[in-house]
Each structure stands twice: as structure tokens, then as C-alpha cells.
Design a protein around this motif. Structure first.
Motif, mmCIF file in Angstrom:
data_model
loop_
_atom_site.group_PDB
_atom_site.id
_atom_site.type_symbol
_atom_site.label_atom_id
_atom_site.label_comp_id
_atom_site.label_asym_id
_atom_site.label_seq_id
_atom_site.Cartn_x
_atom_site.Cartn_y
_atom_site.Cartn_z
ATOM 1 N N ASN A 228 -1.704 -5.660 -1.836
ATOM 2 C CA ASN A 228 -0.412 -6.018 -1.225
ATOM 3 C C ASN A 228 0.450 -4.781 -1.017
ATOM 4 N N TYR A 229 0.421 -3.901 -2.018
ATOM 5 C CA TYR A 229 1.196 -2.666 -1.914
ATOM 6 C C TYR A 229 0.699 -1.836 -0.720
ATOM 7 N N ALA A 230 -0.634 -1.696 -0.615
ATOM 8 C CA ALA A 230 -1.206 -0.834 0.428
ATOM 9 C C ALA A 230 -0.919 -1.360 1.833
ATOM 10 N N PHE A 231 -0.679 -2.674 1.946
ATOM 11 C CA PHE A 231 -0.435 -3.248 3.272
ATOM 12 C C PHE A 231 1.048 -3.359 3.638
ATOM 13 N N GLN A 232 1.906 -2.752 2.837
ATOM 14 C CA GLN A 232 3.323 -2.726 3.235
ATOM 15 C C GLN A 232 3.479 -1.757 4.403
ATOM 16 N N PRO A 233 4.324 -2.103 5.410
ATOM 17 C CA PRO A 233 4.462 -1.247 6.594
ATOM 18 C C PRO A 233 4.756 0.214 6.252
ATOM 19 N N LYS A 234 5.651 0.463 5.255
ATOM 20 C CA LYS A 234 6.012 1.864 4.956
ATOM 21 C C LYS A 234 4.816 2.625 4.377
ATOM 22 N N VAL A 235 3.959 1.925 3.635
ATOM 23 C CA VAL A 235 2.779 2.589 3.060
ATOM 24 C C VAL A 235 1.755 2.854 4.168
ATOM 25 N N ILE A 236 1.597 1.857 5.049
ATOM 26 C CA ILE A 236 0.647 2.035 6.156
ATOM 27 C C ILE A 236 1.072 3.238 7.014
ATOM 28 N N THR A 237 2.375 3.296 7.339
ATOM 29 C CA THR A 237 2.862 4.387 8.193
ATOM 30 C C THR A 237 2.593 5.734 7.534
ATOM 31 N N LYS A 238 2.991 5.836 6.261
ATOM 32 C CA LYS A 238 2.831 7.137 5.592
ATOM 33 C C LYS A 238 1.374 7.471 5.311
ATOM 34 N N GLY A 239 0.563 6.418 5.163
ATOM 35 C CA GLY A 239 -0.819 6.663 4.733
ATOM 36 C C GLY A 239 -1.818 6.734 5.874
ATOM 37 N N LEU A 240 -1.305 6.577 7.119
ATOM 38 C CA LEU A 240 -2.217 6.491 8.266
ATOM 39 C C LEU A 240 -3.180 7.678 8.353
ATOM 40 N N LYS A 241 -2.609 8.878 8.143
ATOM 41 C CA LYS A 241 -3.432 10.091 8.270
ATOM 42 C C LYS A 241 -4.518 10.162 7.195
ATOM 43 N N LEU A 242 -4.241 9.447 6.121
ATOM 44 C CA LEU A 242 -5.176 9.512 4.988
ATOM 45 C C LEU A 242 -6.380 8.574 5.171
ATOM 46 N N THR A 243 -6.206 7.596 6.084
ATOM 47 C CA THR A 243 -7.234 6.555 6.224
ATOM 48 C C THR A 243 -8.647 7.107 6.454
ATOM 49 N N PRO A 244 -8.853 8.048 7.397
ATOM 50 C CA PRO A 244 -10.222 8.552 7.590
ATOM 51 C C PRO A 244 -10.783 9.200 6.319
ATOM 52 N N HIS A 245 -9.920 9.841 5.524
ATOM 53 C CA HIS A 245 -10.387 10.495 4.296
ATOM 54 C C HIS A 245 -10.840 9.454 3.271
ATOM 55 N N LEU A 246 -10.073 8.348 3.230
ATOM 56 C CA LEU A 246 -10.438 7.263 2.295
ATOM 57 C C LEU A 246 -11.756 6.634 2.725
ATOM 58 N N LEU A 247 -11.894 6.463 4.031
ATOM 59 C CA LEU A 247 -13.121 5.867 4.570
ATOM 60 C C LEU A 247 -14.332 6.761 4.252
ATOM 61 N N LEU A 248 -14.117 8.047 4.425
ATOM 62 C CA LEU A 248 -15.196 9.008 4.154
ATOM 63 C C LEU A 248 -15.588 8.971 2.672
ATOM 64 N N SER A 249 -14.574 8.916 1.834
ATOM 65 C CA SER A 249 -14.834 8.878 0.384
ATOM 66 C C SER A 249 -15.603 7.608 0.036
ATOM 67 N N TYR A 250 -15.196 6.491 0.640
ATOM 68 C CA TYR A 250 -15.889 5.217 0.399
ATOM 69 C C TYR A 250 -17.361 5.320 0.827
ATOM 70 N N LEU A 251 -17.564 5.887 2.021
ATOM 71 C CA LEU A 251 -18.936 5.991 2.532
ATOM 72 C C LEU A 251 -19.780 6.908 1.650
ATOM 73 N N ARG A 252 -19.165 7.992 1.161
ATOM 74 C CA ARG A 252 -19.914 8.886 0.264
ATOM 75 C C ARG A 252 -20.373 8.136 -0.979
ATOM 76 N N GLY A 253 -19.540 7.195 -1.392
ATOM 77 C CA GLY A 253 -19.882 6.428 -2.590
ATOM 78 C C GLY A 253 -20.960 5.396 -2.353
ATOM 79 N N VAL A 254 -20.890 4.714 -1.227
ATOM 80 C CA VAL A 254 -21.786 3.561 -1.066
ATOM 81 C C VAL A 254 -23.080 3.869 -0.312
ATOM 82 N N LEU A 255 -23.076 4.960 0.451
ATOM 83 C CA LEU A 255 -24.319 5.274 1.159
ATOM 84 C C LEU A 255 -25.339 5.868 0.182
ATOM 85 N N PRO A 256 -26.618 5.630 0.430
ATOM 86 C CA PRO A 256 -27.617 6.192 -0.486
ATOM 87 C C PRO A 256 -27.562 7.718 -0.495
ATOM 88 N N ASP A 257 -27.863 8.327 -1.667
ATOM 89 C CA ASP A 257 -27.766 9.794 -1.799
ATOM 90 C C ASP A 257 -28.774 10.485 -0.898
#
Ligand code: FAD
Length: 421
Positions: free
Chosen positions: A392-421
Motif C-alpha cells: 500500500n505504501y509503495a502504491f501511494q502517488p508520491k512514492v510512485i512519482t519519486k520512485g519511478l526512476k528506481l523501477t528498472p533497478h528493482l526489476l533488474l534486482s528481482y530478475l537477478r534473484g529469480v532467473l537461474p544462475d
């Protein structure tokens, strides 16, 4: 090899909170059933591994009364959680008084064991189960009891074997993904400088605790449990990270002294999240063995303990023929999920998103969090059910706006975790 003459109505493997509380709820004294609980340990609660930081609310769900907590277990109240970024930016979450406590895990397990025995369960120490199998309507447990091999037969089996899921795996049943088990090393240290008795400290970042976090959990004004847990992918280096954390972290190096270490211990912090199916024929799996833990923090006492209570309640109904075994098993899974999902799965998602995040992105998260009121949001979130709170916190408009640039980095980190080594 001897075959035990008795047939247990319910056999439980494990005397952690999950196994003991499952036993407690089966309450064999009421219906003259036989409930046997086995552990390979020679002493309940040992070997010690846990930091003992537990939400007070969750502990109440395990039926621990305040007088018992004070008299029989003892605790230190923790009001604040201080979160520290790799660049040392920090903020505090104020949970109010009586939110969290830190206690002695062996004492807590001992307390559960006494209550469970009182209800008529038989506790068997030093019984290592080597093999389990199901034939002709019975479970067979092959064990060594003080050097002697024997086999026990049981109508129903509850598996609470903890994080090392050898037995569940041997049956080819689902087990938590070991990639997300975090080796940890911690110590009780005296003479800690500038310790706030009611404030736990959590240290994030890849340099000191890659994949997870480090902690300082006060036991009183001057002693604390200090530890780190790291990703299993970092190699067999947990001790090395622990001593580095102690000696070199800018916030700790002048506060902690190696020669004031009272004792050290290790363990594996559960961060995999729940498995897809927690029952089979006349069988339930509970606690760490079922991934019933908070993957974000690795806390499993309250959740696993409560799921143990649910499993105990339904297995008792099955044994007294109130419901069919199949129905009881399905109801067990439905009920624990109704209590703890989607929270546990969301926490699993956050764990997988954050574990590979580079320090510069951690620093940005802290910057955003400290200016968008994460601490206010977390103040009102149930500590054991914080998955939805974080979402709920992450989906607040002010968090989304400030965190937009971070989204690809989070996605990359997630993929590094879940994709096979
Ligand atoms: C370093 C560290 C810190 C932690 N800190 C916290 C914290 O602060 N708060 C929190 O809530 N959680 C914490 N946890 C997690 C918590 O300890 C676990 O989630 C919890 O113990 C799980 O309970 P359980 O009953 O499922 O399993 P366990 O407590 O692990 O019990 C497993 C039982 O199974 C028995 N067993 C296993 N295999 C066999 C066998 N083959 N035969 C017979 N017996 C067997 C063991 O002897 C034991 O009795 C921490 C974990 C670690 C490693």
C-alpha cells in the motif's frame, strides 16, 4: 531394530514452536489419543540459533500470557526499529510501547514444551528420524533413539522439522527454495556503547550483509545480540561478514568489542516464503519446513507457531473422526492461508526484489522512504503482516512519482534473484 508396539494417533517431528504448538492443540488428554513428538535434540530449544525478536501481538496469538512472559520467560521491550542505509542515512519507526519484545528462545520453547506435556503429549528427546514412509494407511518413522534403531507407526504425521527439510524432500513433497535460505552468524556482546535499550538496529547493503541485513538487538542497556545473515550465493563466508560488520561498519566499529563477545551461534534464516501445498495423505507440514515465515525479516516463530496451532486443531478433529482426513488437511491449508496470505507471498516478493539491489539503489530507497513517510505507514501496520502494508505504501502517488526512476533497478534486482544462475 525394534518396532514400537504402540501406534501413535499423531506423530509430530520437531519441537520448535510449530511442532510444540501443534501438539498442544491436539490436546490428547481430552480424548485419550496418543500424540508423540520427536526431536533429535537432547534439550528443548537447543542448539540455540534465534535472535528472539518477536511481536507482542503475535505472541498473544500463541497464547502466551503477560504474567507467564514476565515470570517464566523474561523479555526486553523494543519500541523502535532503526533502519540504516549503506551510506548511513537512517530513520526510525516508532511502534509504540509493547510492540516488539526480545526474549530467550530456548526458554520460550521450554515454556511451550511444558504446556504441551501437561496436555498429555509424549515428548521424545534424542530421537533422530532418518526416514519416513507411508504404507497401508500408516506412517512409518525409522529413527535412532540414543544409538538404538527403531520404527514407530502412526496414523497421522505432522512434519515440523524446521528449515532443513530432509524428510519432506525424501518424499518428494514441495519444500521451500533453498536459494532463499540465508546463513547467519550472531553473538551476544556485552559493553555495547550507545545502545538504546528499546531500539533494534537493522543494517542494509551489499557490503556488510549481502542479500539480507545485519542487526543489533538490545537485551538490556549494555548487551545485545549482534548478527548478520547473507545470501547463500555469497559462499561459505558468514563468519567473515560478521567480523567485518563488527570491526568495520562505520556505525559499529567504535561501539562493539570483540573481546566482549559472550557467546556466538549460527543458523539459517528462512527467507523463501510459503510452499504451494502444505498437506498430503494423512500428513501436514508446518513452520519453517512449510516456509511459513516472513521472508523480509526471516521471522518465523509467530507465524509458524500459529500455523502449528491450526494444524493441531484440524489433526485432532481428524483423529476423533469429526472430519475426514482429506477435509481436515484442506481446511488446515485454507485457514492458515486465510490468516497470513497474501502477506507471506508479498513478503517473499519484496525479499526477492531487494536481495540483489546494489547499495546506490538502497541509498535511494532510504532517501525516498525518509521523505514519503514510510515510518508513519509502518507504524500502523501489523508487524507480522507487513506485506500488504509495504505494498500500500509503495502504491501511494508520491512514492510512485519519486520512485519511478528506481523501477528498472528493482526489476533488474528481482530478475537477478529469480532467473537461474
Ligand atoms: C540467526 C537466526 C535468527 C532468527 N531470529 C528470529 C527472530 O528474531 N524472530 C523470529 O520470529 N524468528 C527468527 N528466526 C527464525 C526462527 O528461528 C524459525 O522461524 C523458527 O525456529 C521456526 O520454528 P519451527 O518450529 O518451524 O522449526 P525449528 O524451531 O527449527 O524446530 C525444528 C525441530 O525439528 C527437529 N528436527 C529436525 N530434523 C529432525 C529429525 N530428522 N529428527 C528429529 N527431529 C528433527 C529439531 O531438532 C527441532 O526440534 C531466526 C532464525 C535464525 C537462524
Amino acid at each position: 531394530m525394534t518396532l514400537s508396539q504402540d501406534i501413535s494417533d499423531i506423530a509430530i517431528i520437531g519441537t520448535g514452536p510449530a511442532g510444540l504448538l501443534a501438539g498442544y492443540e491436539t490436546n490428547p488428554s481430552l480424548n485419550d489419543s496418543q500424540v508423540d513428538i520427536f526431536t533429535k535434540s537432547s534439550k528443548i530449544g537447543h542448539p540455540e540459533h534465534c535472535s528472539g525478536l518477536i511481536s507482542f501481538e503475535g505472541l498473544q496469538r500463541l497464547n502466551v500470557s503477560m504474567p507467564d512472559l514476565k515470570k517464566k520467560i523474561g523479555y526486553n521491550s523494543i519500541r523502535y526499529a532503526k533502519l540504516i542505509a549503506p551510506n548511513n542515512l537512517s530513520f526510525r519507526i516508532d511502534r509504540g510501547t509493547k510492540a516488539m519484545i526480545v526474549l530467550d528462545r530456548p526458554k520460550l520453547d521450554g515454556y511451550f514444551a511444558a504446556k504441551t506435556r501437561k496436555r498429555g503429549c509424549n515428548l521424545h528427546l534424542k530421537c533422530k528420524i532418518h526416514k519416513i514412509g507411508y504404507t497401508k494407511g500408516y506412517w512409518f518413522l525409522l529413527m535412532t533413539n540414543q544409538g538404538k534403531k527403531s520404527v514407530t507407526k502412526s496414523k497421522f504425521l505432522i512434519n515440523a522439522e524446521g528449515i532443513h527439510t530432509h524428510l519432506a524432500k525424501s518424499l518428494q513433497l514441495p519444500v521451500p527454495n533453498h536459494k532463499w535460505h540465508f546463513p547467519a552468524f550472531q553473538a551476544v556482546i556485552d559493553g555495547v556503547k550507545d545502545l538504546e535499550r528499546d531500539c533494534s538496529e537493522l543494517y542494509f547493503g551489499q557490503e556488510f550483509a549481502p542479500g539480507f541485513f545485519g542487526w543489533v538487538i538490545p537485551l538490556n542497556e549494555e548487551s545485545a545480540r549482534v548478527g548478520v545473515a547473507v545470501g547463500s550465493w555469497t559462499g561459505n563466508n558468514t563468519r567473515k561478514y560478521f567480523y567485518k560488520f563488527l570491526k568495520s561498519h562505520p556505525r559499529l566499529k567504535n561501539r562493539l568489542r570483540k573481546d566482549k563477545i559472550v557467546k556466538t551461534y549460527g543458523g539459517i534464516v528462512p527467507g523463501a516464503g510459503p510452499i504451494s501445498r502444505t498437506y498430503h495423505t494423512n500428513y501436514m507440514v508446518i513452520g519453517d519446513a512449510a516456509g511459513q515465515t516472513k521472508a523480509t525479516t526471516g521471522g518465523g516463530v509467530n507465524i509458524g507457531g500459529f500455523c502449528g496451532r491450526i494444524a493441531g486443531k484440524y489433526s485432532k478433529k481428524i483423529i476423533s473422526n469429526e472430519i475426514s482426513s482429506k477435509q481436515g488437511c484442506v481446511d488446515y491449508q485454507k485457514q492458515w492461508r486465510a490468516f497470513f496470505e497474501p502477506n507471506l507471498s508479498l513478503m517473499k516478493f519484496f525479499r526477492r526484489t531487494l536481495s540483489f539491489l546494489p547499495d546506490k539503489d538502497w541509498n535511494k530507497i532510504f532517501q525516498i522512504a525518509s521523505t514519503t513517510g514510510l515510518e508513519k505507514n509502518m507504524k500502523v501496520t501489523d508487524i507480522d503482516l507487513h506485506g500488504t502494508g509495504l505494498l500500500n505504501y509503495a502504491f501511494q502517488p508520491k512514492v510512485i512519482t519519486k520512485g519511478l526512476k528506481l523501477t528498472p533497478h528493482l526489476l533488474l534486482s528481482y530478475l537477478r534473484g529469480v532467473l537461474p544462475d
